[in-house]
Design an enzyme around this catalytic site. Sequence first.
Site, PDB file in Angstrom:
ATOM      1  N   CYS A 180      40.777  36.720  42.041  1.00 17.38           N
ATOM      2  CA  CYS A 180      40.757  35.072  41.936  1.00 17.38           C
ATOM      3  C   CYS A 180      41.736  34.587  41.127  1.00 17.38           C
ATOM      4  CB  CYS A 180      39.408  34.583  41.718  1.00 17.38           C
ATOM      5  SG  CYS A 180      38.858  35.319  40.088  1.00 17.38           S
ATOM      6  N   GLU A 235      43.950  29.864  49.976  1.00 15.37           N
ATOM      7  CA  GLU A 235      43.881  31.343  49.529  1.00 15.37           C
ATOM      8  C   GLU A 235      43.607  32.385  50.522  1.00 15.37           C
ATOM      9  OE1 GLU A 235      39.964  32.454  47.731  1.00 15.37           O
ATOM     10  OE2 GLU A 235      41.055  32.898  45.709  1.00 15.37           O
ATOM     11  N   LYS A 283      21.656  38.765  43.179  1.00 20.66           N
ATOM     12  CA  LYS A 283      21.878  39.043  44.475  1.00 20.66           C
ATOM     13  C   LYS A 283      23.339  39.574  44.597  1.00 20.66           C
ATOM     14  CE  LYS A 283      23.509  37.210  48.174  1.00 20.66           C
ATOM     15  NZ  LYS A 283      24.199  38.354  48.830  1.00 20.66           N
ATOM     16  N   GLU A 286      32.391  29.412  40.060  1.00 19.40           N
ATOM     17  CA  GLU A 286      33.625  29.879  39.972  1.00 19.40           C
ATOM     18  C   GLU A 286      34.179  30.406  41.557  1.00 19.40           C
ATOM     19  OE1 GLU A 286      35.597  29.760  37.650  1.00 19.40           O
ATOM     20  OE2 GLU A 286      34.095  29.580  35.934  1.00 19.40           O
TER      21      GLU A 286
HETATM   22  P1  NAD Z   1      31.772  34.447  49.468  1.00 16.51           P
HETATM   23  O1  NAD Z   1      31.501  33.221  49.056  1.00 16.51           O
HETATM   24  O2  NAD Z   1      31.706  34.800  50.876  1.00 16.51           O
HETATM   25  O3  NAD Z   1      30.277  35.206  48.839  1.00 16.51           O
HETATM   26  C1  NAD Z   1      29.739  35.235  47.600  1.00 16.51           C
HETATM   27  C2  NAD Z   1      28.228  35.494  47.622  1.00 16.51           C
HETATM   28  O4  NAD Z   1      27.757  34.390  47.988  1.00 16.51           O
HETATM   29  C3  NAD Z   1      27.933  36.779  47.891  1.00 16.51           C
HETATM   30  O5  NAD Z   1      27.028  37.276  47.506  1.00 16.51           O
HETATM   31  C4  NAD Z   1      27.371  36.012  49.588  1.00 16.51           C
HETATM   32  O6  NAD Z   1      26.157  37.033  50.190  1.00 16.51           O
HETATM   33  C5  NAD Z   1      26.624  34.846  48.877  1.00 16.51           C
HETATM   34  N1  NAD Z   1      26.451  33.691  49.906  1.00 16.51           N
HETATM   35  C6  NAD Z   1      27.056  33.651  51.151  1.00 16.51           C
HETATM   36  N2  NAD Z   1      26.510  32.784  51.877  1.00 16.51           N
HETATM   37  C7  NAD Z   1      25.495  32.124  51.171  1.00 16.51           C
HETATM   38  C8  NAD Z   1      24.468  31.071  51.263  1.00 16.51           C
HETATM   39  N3  NAD Z   1      24.529  30.476  52.253  1.00 16.51           N
HETATM   40  N4  NAD Z   1      23.942  30.911  50.270  1.00 16.51           N
HETATM   41  C9  NAD Z   1      23.819  31.409  49.089  1.00 16.51           C
HETATM   42  N5  NAD Z   1      24.665  32.763  48.987  1.00 16.51           N
HETATM   43  C10 NAD Z   1      25.659  32.942  49.707  1.00 16.51           C
HETATM   44  O7  NAD Z   1      32.719  35.181  48.688  1.00 16.51           O
HETATM   45  P2  NAD Z   1      33.349  36.690  48.697  1.00 16.51           P
HETATM   46  O8  NAD Z   1      34.207  36.669  50.029  1.00 16.51           O
HETATM   47  O9  NAD Z   1      32.153  37.673  48.287  1.00 16.51           O
HETATM   48  O10 NAD Z   1      34.189  36.646  47.357  1.00 16.51           O
HETATM   49  C11 NAD Z   1      35.715  36.219  47.430  1.00 16.51           C
HETATM   50  C12 NAD Z   1      35.680  34.924  46.953  1.00 16.51           C
HETATM   51  O11 NAD Z   1      35.384  35.076  45.441  1.00 16.51           O
HETATM   52  C13 NAD Z   1      37.139  34.332  46.564  1.00 16.51           C
HETATM   53  O12 NAD Z   1      37.355  32.953  47.157  1.00 16.51           O
HETATM   54  C14 NAD Z   1      37.586  34.559  45.525  1.00 16.51           C
HETATM   55  O13 NAD Z   1      38.606  33.778  44.818  1.00 16.51           O
HETATM   56  C15 NAD Z   1      36.128  34.303  44.672  1.00 16.51           C
HETATM   57  N6  NAD Z   1      36.219  34.622  43.413  1.00 16.51           N
HETATM   58  C16 NAD Z   1      36.262  33.852  42.487  1.00 16.51           C
HETATM   59  C17 NAD Z   1      36.301  34.311  40.854  1.00 16.51           C
HETATM   60  C18 NAD Z   1      36.433  33.183  39.885  1.00 16.51           C
HETATM   61  O14 NAD Z   1      35.889  33.609  38.669  1.00 16.51           O
HETATM   62  N7  NAD Z   1      36.834  32.007  40.065  1.00 16.51           N
HETATM   63  C19 NAD Z   1      36.190  35.583  40.861  1.00 16.51           C
HETATM   64  C20 NAD Z   1      36.217  36.545  41.830  1.00 16.51           C
HETATM   65  C21 NAD Z   1      36.174  35.890  42.895  1.00 16.51           C
END
Ligand code: NAD
Length: 479
Positions: free
Chosen positions: A279, A381, A170, A245
């Site tokens: 990130c 963040e 997904k 992550e």
């Molecule tokens: P997000 O948590 O909003 O979404 C991530 C994913 O989770 C999306 O596919 C989203 O649709 C899904 N999701 C949302 N609600 C859910 C639920 N209730 N159940 C299951 N899945 C669900 O994050 P984002 O805004 O897409 O990404 C930004 C974040 O990602 C930042 O905090 C960034 O630091 C982090 N990030 C971390 C890394 C790492 O490796 N540490 C790498 C890239 C991004």
Amino acid sequence: MNKNFIAGEWLDGARVSRNINPSDTRDLVGEYAQADAAQTRLAISAAEAAFPAWSLSTPQQRFDILDAVGTEILARRAELGDLLAREEGKTLPEAVGEVARAGNIFKFFAGEALRPGGEALPSVRPGVGVEITREALGVVGIITPWNFPIAIPAWKIAPALAYGNCVVFKPADLVPGSAWALAEILSRSGLPQGVFNLVMGRGSEVGAVLLDDPRIAAVTFTGSVATGQKVAAACVARMAKFQLEMGGKNPMIVLDDADLGVAVNCAVQSGFFSTGQRCTASSRLIVTDGIHDRFVAAVIEKMKTLKVDDARKAGTDIGPVVDQSQLGQDQEYLGIAQTEGARLAFGGEAIERNAEGQPGFYLRPALITDTTPEMRINREEVFGPVVSVLRARDYEQALLLANDTPFGLAAGIATTSLKHATHFKRHSQAGMVMVNLPTAGVDYHVPFGGRKGSSYGPREQGRYAAEFYTVVKTVYTQA
Ligand code: NAD
């Protein structure tokens, strides 16, 4: 209309999502089918049915498929990079680089399929042999964020398949284009039906099924802390394996003895490039007294030269923020920082239209000085081109400030002192440490991940990925 890939077929969804170009909001990148809960369960059933045969497929079969996928991604890097820049907003060179990384990851894990680890040991009992092997887990649910639309899917899908798992993937709602293109390549790769499935759709619907369905053996997630906590709670409740992550508030220390050019380059590179939406971005610059004012002045001079414009235009240094809501969050933090007493030293203006009059989510990179450790700008963040500066007396205080965070993904230091660099490598509480290099920008063949609130579970990438995507079996044989 770009459809979901379920059980070897392209299927319409319950709804349609519109993928908008953040550099020009009039530009529709494409329309993408949104799966619902029932379709997600269908994908899980297909993956479950495909697992017994795929988990016993030969290393040669897996190598051939993953290697061919990597070859195609690399050959199409310019076209796929253009799509990525168009839907996510990182600049074209950054996007092409990300696509190349995805291709290299598939090739790396093609090789790993040929090198499954194992051990044979004599037993402590006479005449008995012990074998330790690794086996596939089953169906892996893969949930990814929007900021690396092809590299993060690649670094989860490739190892999952290489070690014999089936996948239900997904992608993030904002960037279905790169995910769909990757799925399309996988759909022609020779994978048996059901081994790989794409379900685009909402986190609360598609994502929630992946967390709760007992047929999903493991969930690998990259995204925000808030969603990561939901993933953890759901997986613990049903004893599924999971890996998270999440966010960062990555420090970069600049010491008095640093090479100023190197320090400024590291700060600007990892603070603002990719619009600060990484990130591993350095969002806290911790600078010792003797170099502080010179360093801040030099960073601002460099920031003045950065061209904020359409991600796909030649010469653009910083593309747009990904969408209106992220732009709003960036601006909100600029306001919070100033209300708490910090100084906006440069940038921070939203630019509604570029020189060609294209409406987009443009934000001039912002540098915030005169901050203190407890300010929200130094604790939470932001995930945008917004960087704060903290002043430190000396290396010892800088190290305390660097580690004073709930996160622990990446950390950097700019110094010419071997003594301080060596000490920092050992005492930084981050999963990845960079000396005289930007905190963002990592290799694809070595482990990636953090500590504290940034990560949970085994590392991703490199040989270490096997720890998550396989389970160990210990076999005793009486000769
Ligand atoms: P997000 O948590 O909003 O979404 C991530 C994913 O989770 C999306 O596919 C989203 O649709 C899904 N999701 C949302 N609600 C859910 C639920 N209730 N159940 C299951 N899945 C669900 O994050 P984002 O805004 O897409 O990404 C930004 C974040 O990602 C930042 O905090 C960034 O630091 C982090 N990030 C971390 C890394 C790492 O490796 N540490 C790498 C890239 C991004």
